[in-house]
Design a protein around this motif. Structure first.
Motif, short mmCIF file in Angstrom:
data_model
loop_
_atom_site.label_atom_id
_atom_site.label_comp_id
_atom_site.label_asym_id
_atom_site.label_seq_id
_atom_site.Cartn_x
_atom_site.Cartn_y
_atom_site.Cartn_z
N VAL A 42 -23.87 -49.87 18.72
CA VAL A 42 -23.13 -50.91 18.00
C VAL A 42 -22.36 -50.30 16.84
CG1 VAL A 42 -23.38 -52.97 16.58
CG2 VAL A 42 -24.69 -52.76 18.68
N LEU A 43 -23.01 -49.37 16.11
CA LEU A 43 -22.36 -48.74 14.96
C LEU A 43 -21.14 -47.93 15.39
CD1 LEU A 43 -25.25 -47.55 12.61
CD2 LEU A 43 -23.59 -49.37 12.24
N VAL A 44 -21.33 -47.08 16.42
CA VAL A 44 -20.22 -46.23 16.88
C VAL A 44 -19.08 -47.09 17.41
CG1 VAL A 44 -19.55 -44.53 18.61
CG2 VAL A 44 -21.66 -44.24 17.34
N GLY A 45 -19.43 -48.11 18.19
CA GLY A 45 -18.42 -49.01 18.75
C GLY A 45 -17.65 -49.72 17.65
N ALA A 46 -18.38 -50.23 16.66
CA ALA A 46 -17.75 -50.96 15.56
C ALA A 46 -16.87 -50.03 14.74
CB ALA A 46 -18.81 -51.61 14.68
N ALA A 47 -17.35 -48.79 14.53
CA ALA A 47 -16.57 -47.83 13.74
C ALA A 47 -15.24 -47.54 14.42
CB ALA A 47 -17.37 -46.54 13.55
N CYS A 48 -15.29 -47.32 15.76
CA CYS A 48 -14.06 -47.04 16.50
C CYS A 48 -13.12 -48.24 16.48
CB CYS A 48 -14.40 -46.67 17.95
SG CYS A 48 -15.10 -45.04 18.08
N ALA A 49 -13.67 -49.44 16.69
CA ALA A 49 -12.85 -50.64 16.68
C ALA A 49 -12.20 -50.83 15.31
CB ALA A 49 -13.68 -51.86 17.05
N ALA A 50 -12.98 -50.60 14.25
CA ALA A 50 -12.45 -50.74 12.90
C ALA A 50 -11.34 -49.73 12.65
CB ALA A 50 -13.57 -50.56 11.88
N PHE A 51 -11.57 -48.49 13.15
CA PHE A 51 -10.56 -47.44 12.98
C PHE A 51 -9.25 -47.83 13.65
CE2 PHE A 51 -8.49 -43.58 14.53
CZ PHE A 51 -8.29 -42.92 13.33
N VAL A 52 -9.36 -48.35 14.88
CA VAL A 52 -8.17 -48.73 15.63
C VAL A 52 -7.44 -49.88 14.94
CG1 VAL A 52 -7.40 -49.83 17.77
CG2 VAL A 52 -8.99 -47.92 17.86
N LEU A 53 -8.20 -50.87 14.45
CA LEU A 53 -7.59 -52.07 13.89
C LEU A 53 -7.09 -51.87 12.46
CD1 LEU A 53 -10.12 -54.73 15.24
CD2 LEU A 53 -7.83 -54.24 16.09
N LEU A 54 -7.77 -51.00 11.70
CA LEU A 54 -7.48 -50.93 10.27
C LEU A 54 -6.69 -49.69 9.86
CD1 LEU A 54 -10.95 -52.07 8.89
CD2 LEU A 54 -8.93 -53.47 9.29
N ARG A 55 -6.39 -48.80 10.81
CA ARG A 55 -5.71 -47.56 10.41
C ARG A 55 -4.37 -47.89 9.76
NH1 ARG A 55 -4.55 -44.74 16.12
NH2 ARG A 55 -4.54 -42.93 14.78
N PRO A 56 -4.02 -47.12 8.73
CA PRO A 56 -2.80 -47.42 7.98
C PRO A 56 -1.54 -47.15 8.79
CG PRO A 56 -3.77 -45.38 7.22
CD PRO A 56 -4.74 -45.96 8.19
N ALA A 57 -0.49 -47.91 8.50
CA ALA A 57 0.79 -47.71 9.17
C ALA A 57 1.36 -46.36 8.77
CB ALA A 57 1.75 -48.82 8.78
N GLY A 58 1.94 -45.67 9.74
CA GLY A 58 2.47 -44.34 9.46
C GLY A 58 3.98 -44.35 9.33
#
Lengths: 124, 171
Positions: free
Chosen positions: A13-29
């Motif tokens: 759950v932690l790894v999955g949530a971390a990846c999902a958060a990374f994908v959704l919250l990564r800053p615009a480049g």
């Protein structure tokens, strides 16, 4: 549930949530430069923000296949590929650094340097 | 826990049958259109057989079925180039299943499969990074990990229900 099972479930759950958060919250480049590499070697660098007229060109990789790359203002895609799986063609346009276009049989990578903020660009 | 291993013709027949089932599932799934624009995301239904074999027949037989399926799958789908990625993902997830087999019971297979799914994707990406000589492909990892967990959960539940039914039939 045993202790082991709880631990593994928690980790998942932690790894999955971390990846999902990374994908959704990564800053615009800000990246707009497309780097095209064949077999690990840089063959072309294109500033997509400086492109005014769409154009295409063809590269041949070490696998003996060709990829026809289409460049448009702000975005880039593989239009045709000589490989059997066509994964890179199906991926469509990319316009930011979210995910690169990868053609495995031809060892071709098109990445846009900088960051990206949405999957929409990749799904085109 | 695991029933005594079958021998001779019985074992051979069982292995051949499971390989044929896995190969059929694999080839049918390969005909489906891609689920998303991100390459590498798929259900991996053939892994139901791998997980089932791992817990019912043991790691050795599971490895035999896995190798036969991966090799023949590449031959029959006409994409030999995918062999290295399938093999890397398959072998890494087999190693993880080997470990999980000691940590978890037969009733917790649904939990093994998502972990194996994540490592399958990791193995494929590492193989791709090696072949392409660039780490750029690892940008796919944050997409593939949640996808691998969900796909693994699905195949794991399938294997769990399958095993509950097959156990009723006897060895």
């Amino acid at each position: 549930m045993s202790r082991n099972a709880k631990l593994i479930l928690l980790l998942l759950v932690l790894v999955g949530a971390a990846c999902a958060a990374f994908v959704l919250l990564r800053p615009a480049g800000e990246g707009t430069v497309a780097r095209i590499t064949l077999d690990g070697k840089l063959v072309e660098e294109i500033d997509l923000s400086a492109v005014t007229e769409p154009y295409t060109f063809t590269v041949e990789g070490p696998g003996g296949f060709t990829n026809t790359i289409e460049v448009e203002p702000g975005r880039i895609r593989v239009r045709e590929a000589g490989c059997p799986d066509q994964v890179c063609v199906n991926q469509g346009y990319i316009s930011d650094g979210t995910v690169p276009i990868v053609c495995l049989p031809n060892k071709l990578v098109i990445e846009i340097t900088g960051g990206g903020d949405s999957l929409d660009a990749a799904t085109g | 826990m695991t029933p005594p291993p079958a021998k001779g013709a019985r074992r051979l027949t069982r292995l051949a049958l499971l390989t044929a089932i896995a190969l059929t599932i694999f080839l049918v799934e390969a005909q489906l259109p891609p689920l998303t624009a991100v390459p590498g995301i798929k259900l991996g239904l053939a892994n139901i057989v791998t997980v089932y074999a791992m817990f019912t027949l043991g790691p050795g037989d599971a490895l035999l079925i896995l190798c036969a399926r991966v090799f023949l799958g590449a031959v029959f789908s006409g994409q030999m180039m995918t062999l290295i990625y399938s093999a890397a993902g398959g072998l890494l997830s087999w190693c993880v299943l080997l470990l999980l087999r000691r940590l978890l019971t037969r009733e917790q297979i649904w939990l093994c499969s998502p972990v194996a799914g994540v490592f399958h994707n990791l193995g494929q990406l590492l193989a791709a990074a090696g072949v392409m000589k660039t780490w750029a492909v690892l940008a796919y990892l944050p997409y593939l990990v949640p996808a691998g967990i969900l796909a693994g959960l699905f195949t794991g539940l399938c294997a769990q229900f399958l095993m509950a039914r097959l156990d009723k039939l006897g060895p």
